[in-house]
Every structure is written in C-alpha cells, then in structure tokens.
Write a protein that holds these residues in place. Sequence first.
Motif, mmCIF file in Angstrom:
data_model
loop_
_atom_site.group_PDB
_atom_site.id
_atom_site.type_symbol
_atom_site.label_atom_id
_atom_site.label_comp_id
_atom_site.label_asym_id
_atom_site.label_seq_id
_atom_site.Cartn_x
_atom_site.Cartn_y
_atom_site.Cartn_z
ATOM 1 N N LYS A 78 1.837 1.398 -13.072
ATOM 2 C CA LYS A 78 0.540 1.084 -12.480
ATOM 3 C C LYS A 78 0.712 -0.161 -11.594
ATOM 4 C CE LYS A 78 -3.889 -0.806 -13.713
ATOM 5 N NZ LYS A 78 -4.641 -1.470 -14.765
ATOM 6 N N SER A 88 -3.837 11.074 -5.476
ATOM 7 C CA SER A 88 -4.300 10.136 -4.458
ATOM 8 C C SER A 88 -4.469 8.760 -5.096
ATOM 9 C CB SER A 88 -5.627 10.601 -3.881
ATOM 10 O OG SER A 88 -6.572 10.594 -4.916
ATOM 11 N N VAL A 89 -4.490 7.790 -4.268
ATOM 12 C CA VAL A 89 -4.572 6.428 -4.765
ATOM 13 C C VAL A 89 -6.004 6.099 -5.159
ATOM 14 C CG1 VAL A 89 -4.261 4.028 -4.119
ATOM 15 C CG2 VAL A 89 -2.712 5.774 -3.256
ATOM 16 N N VAL A 122 -6.976 -3.429 -5.136
ATOM 17 C CA VAL A 122 -6.635 -2.006 -5.010
ATOM 18 C C VAL A 122 -5.753 -1.627 -6.195
ATOM 19 C CG1 VAL A 122 -5.709 -0.256 -3.471
ATOM 20 C CG2 VAL A 122 -6.514 -2.405 -2.522
ATOM 21 N N LYS A 155 2.816 3.947 -3.308
ATOM 22 C CA LYS A 155 1.884 4.812 -4.025
ATOM 23 C C LYS A 155 2.597 5.590 -5.111
ATOM 24 C CE LYS A 155 -0.979 5.154 -0.030
ATOM 25 N NZ LYS A 155 -1.009 5.780 1.262
ATOM 26 N N LYS A 156 3.761 6.079 -4.741
ATOM 27 C CA LYS A 156 4.467 6.908 -5.706
ATOM 28 C C LYS A 156 5.357 6.017 -6.552
ATOM 29 C CE LYS A 156 5.837 11.530 -6.071
ATOM 30 N NZ LYS A 156 5.153 11.385 -7.329
ATOM 31 N N ASN A 199 0.817 -1.216 0.000
ATOM 32 C CA ASN A 199 0.000 0.000 0.000
ATOM 33 C C ASN A 199 0.849 1.264 0.000
ATOM 34 O OD1 ASN A 199 -2.904 -0.333 -0.072
ATOM 35 N ND2 ASN A 199 -2.614 -1.622 1.731
ATOM 36 N N ASP A 200 2.075 1.130 0.491
ATOM 37 C CA ASP A 200 2.963 2.285 0.528
ATOM 38 C C ASP A 200 3.649 2.568 -0.808
ATOM 39 O OD1 ASP A 200 2.377 2.942 3.065
ATOM 40 O OD2 ASP A 200 4.076 1.877 3.974
ATOM 41 N N ARG A 205 -8.663 3.811 -5.162
ATOM 42 C CA ARG A 205 -8.886 2.568 -4.442
ATOM 43 C C ARG A 205 -10.168 1.919 -4.935
ATOM 44 N NH1 ARG A 205 -6.451 0.676 0.401
ATOM 45 N NH2 ARG A 205 -7.701 -1.044 1.138
ATOM 46 N N PHE A 263 -3.259 1.286 -7.820
ATOM 47 C CA PHE A 263 -2.518 2.536 -7.617
ATOM 48 C C PHE A 263 -2.082 3.041 -8.975
ATOM 49 C CE2 PHE A 263 -0.844 -0.258 -4.074
ATOM 50 C CZ PHE A 263 -1.843 0.113 -3.190
ATOM 51 N N GLU A 264 -2.537 4.236 -9.318
ATOM 52 C CA GLU A 264 -2.072 4.830 -10.575
ATOM 53 C C GLU A 264 -1.066 5.903 -10.220
ATOM 54 O OE1 GLU A 264 -2.712 4.228 -13.712
ATOM 55 O OE2 GLU A 264 -4.568 3.071 -13.764
ATOM 56 N N GLU A 265 0.067 5.839 -10.808
ATOM 57 C CA GLU A 265 1.166 6.747 -10.489
ATOM 58 C C GLU A 265 0.811 8.197 -10.729
ATOM 59 O OE1 GLU A 265 3.557 8.737 -13.669
ATOM 60 O OE2 GLU A 265 2.227 7.053 -13.923
#
Length: 336
Positions: free
Chosen positions: A70, A323-324, A315, A65-66, A62-63, A326, A317-319
């Motif tokens: 994808k 924000s993520v 979940v 994110k950055k 989850n971390d 979700r 995450f799009e770079e």
Amino acid sequence: MNSPQRSRKEISVSVIVPVFNEESVLPEFHKRLTSILNTVHESSEIIYVNDGSTDNSTTVINDFKKTSTKVLLINLSRNFGKEAAMCAGLLKSNGKAVILIDADLQDPPELIPLMLSKWKSGFDIINMQRSIRHGESWFKKFSSSMFYKILNKLSDYHIPADVGDFRLLSRRVVNELNQLSEKNVYMKGLLVWPGFEQVTLQFERDKRWCGESKWPLLKLVGLAVDGITSFSTKPLQLATYLGGTLAFTSFLYGVWIILKTMFFGEAVTGFPTIMVAMIALGGFQLLSIGLIGSYVGRIYNEVKNRPRFIIKDEVVFEETKSSVARVEFPVKQVNR
Ligand code: UDP
Ligand code: MG
C-alpha cells in the motif's frame, strides 16, 4: 499477505519517506524498498511525504500504481523542511512499527528486516548509527562529530552520535511523539526523548545514489543551533558565568591598579588595556544577547502556534485494486 480487505489497523510496518526533488532516485528507491518489503512477513505501507518538490517527484510516485504494498502519498502545500515532512508521515502512519528512511538510498532499505527482527525482540527504538559515511567530505564528518560532542555535553539526556533519521520506532513511541505540540522540532533529539527500550545498530552509510544533498552548510549550522537550543538551556547560563568571571577578574585588576598607583604613581598609559577590555566585554555581551535572542526566537515561534506543516492532499494506492483509489482532501491544517 496483503489481502484486499486489509484494514488500516492490520498494517504492521509503515515506512515513511520524506521527498524533496528526488525524481531521479525514486524509481530505483521504490524498486529496492518494495522488493525488500515483499520478503518480510508483515503487511506494510509506504508513506511518501512530498515536501513541496518542484520537480516531477509527484508524477513519479503517481506511477507506482502497480505495487505489492500500500502506498500513501502526502503532498505538503510547500517545502516545510525534512523535519516537518517526517512529522506529517508519523501522524499519518498506521503501522505497529514505523521506519523513517531517506529517499536517496543513503540508508539501505535492505537493513529493514534486521530492524524488524530487533523490534520483534522487544525494542521500541532502533537507532541506525553510521559507522562509515561514504561520499561525505572530511569537513562534514568533523563538524558533525564536534556537534554531537557539544550537544551531549549540554543536553540533559544522551542523544546518540552519528544517528540520522534512519530509525525504527514502535507504535507507542510514535503515539507519544504525535502528542507533542512543539513547533520547532529537532527530530534527532526528539526521537530518543520518549525513552523506552533502545538499541543502536551500526551500518555503512552509502553515498547519495544521485542528485545533491539538500542541506547546504548554512542550513546545517541552523539545524545545529536548533538542536542545541531545543535540548538545552545551559548556553543561557553562559552569560552569567562569563559575566561573573569577568567581574571578579576586573576587581582583582582594579586592586592591582590602585596599589600600583599608590606606590609607583601612574603616567598616562594603559590605552591598549582599555581597548582590549572594551572589545572583549563588547564581544561577550553581543554573544550573550545573540544566545538569548535565539531562545526568544524559539519562544516566539512556539507562541505563534502555527502548524508545523499543511497537507495539500493525500493519495492512496492500493495494489489490489485495478484502478488507483484516489482520496483527495481540501487544504487542511494539522495543528501539531
Ligand atoms: N528532504 C525533505 N525536505 C527538505 C530537504 C530534504 O523532505 O527540505 C528529504 C530528501 O528528499 C531526502 C532526505 O530528506 O529524502 C534527506 O535529504 P538529503 O539527502 O538532502 O540530506 P543529507 O543526506 O545530505 O543529510
Ligand atoms: Mg542524503
């Protein structure tokens, strides 16, 4: 190369990573994987399939994110095993080329560009063969080489030795695999089953970056039996051959006893012979029943038709988004 409007169809490369309690290695793995994916020209997605981890693997993912890629995190509802986790990843992948890789850095992500270049030159399956296996005991190497020898003797088509799950598969191979409804999957056999153009490349397998293998000896023996029983029915014929040979031998032995008694008479001897014959026969019978049992077990599991895995949630995450994004799904069964 990764535009915000990129649609799912544009993904060229999907990297599937089964994860079971890998919190300590995941940050390093993700760093190495994303930096290598950044060097290739294809748009890519990383699919982490969390196979019911009980540590902080989910939090760690989850971390991420950055990231320049994808990332899709699929949480299974419990530990279904690596094979099921890979099936879940294959089903959710969008890439035209799909790469399966372990999270423990035993399969170096740095080989991905080479695999992609082979794929572009027209191959559908790129098998990565371990030429040297660092950090594995001689027993594991020896038993694994024996296993592949037996498997290939018994199987009707060639399953390359020492090729783990680290492979690249083209979209058409993945589509074929996704259609299979088998529940007891033995991926190393299944991945080459569709055929198509294949090439095998050799690489030196590193030792685990940290942590321990999740495959204790007993689980490996189970996997070996699974491999053989899912790709060959020849062991079932073993009972016929053994029975035939024994019956013929006992017939000859019977003739010999009759002749011997007629010409020389017979005192009450032969207890050891009877015991040996009884024990040998009992052994062969139990072995045969056990073999039949393992096939019946497979049939039973297939007939129950339970899903290979259950996805708890997903979940994405799009770079490019701050924000993520979700996307959560309620508990959903995937009937494959
Ligand atoms: N794995 C999994 N589910 C399991 C066991 C393992 O998803 O039940 C994953 C694990 O996290 C790793 C990969 O499968 O990414 C290979 O596992 P491991 O390194 O334990 O196997 P080995 O390399 O010893 O064959
Ligand atoms: Mg490993």
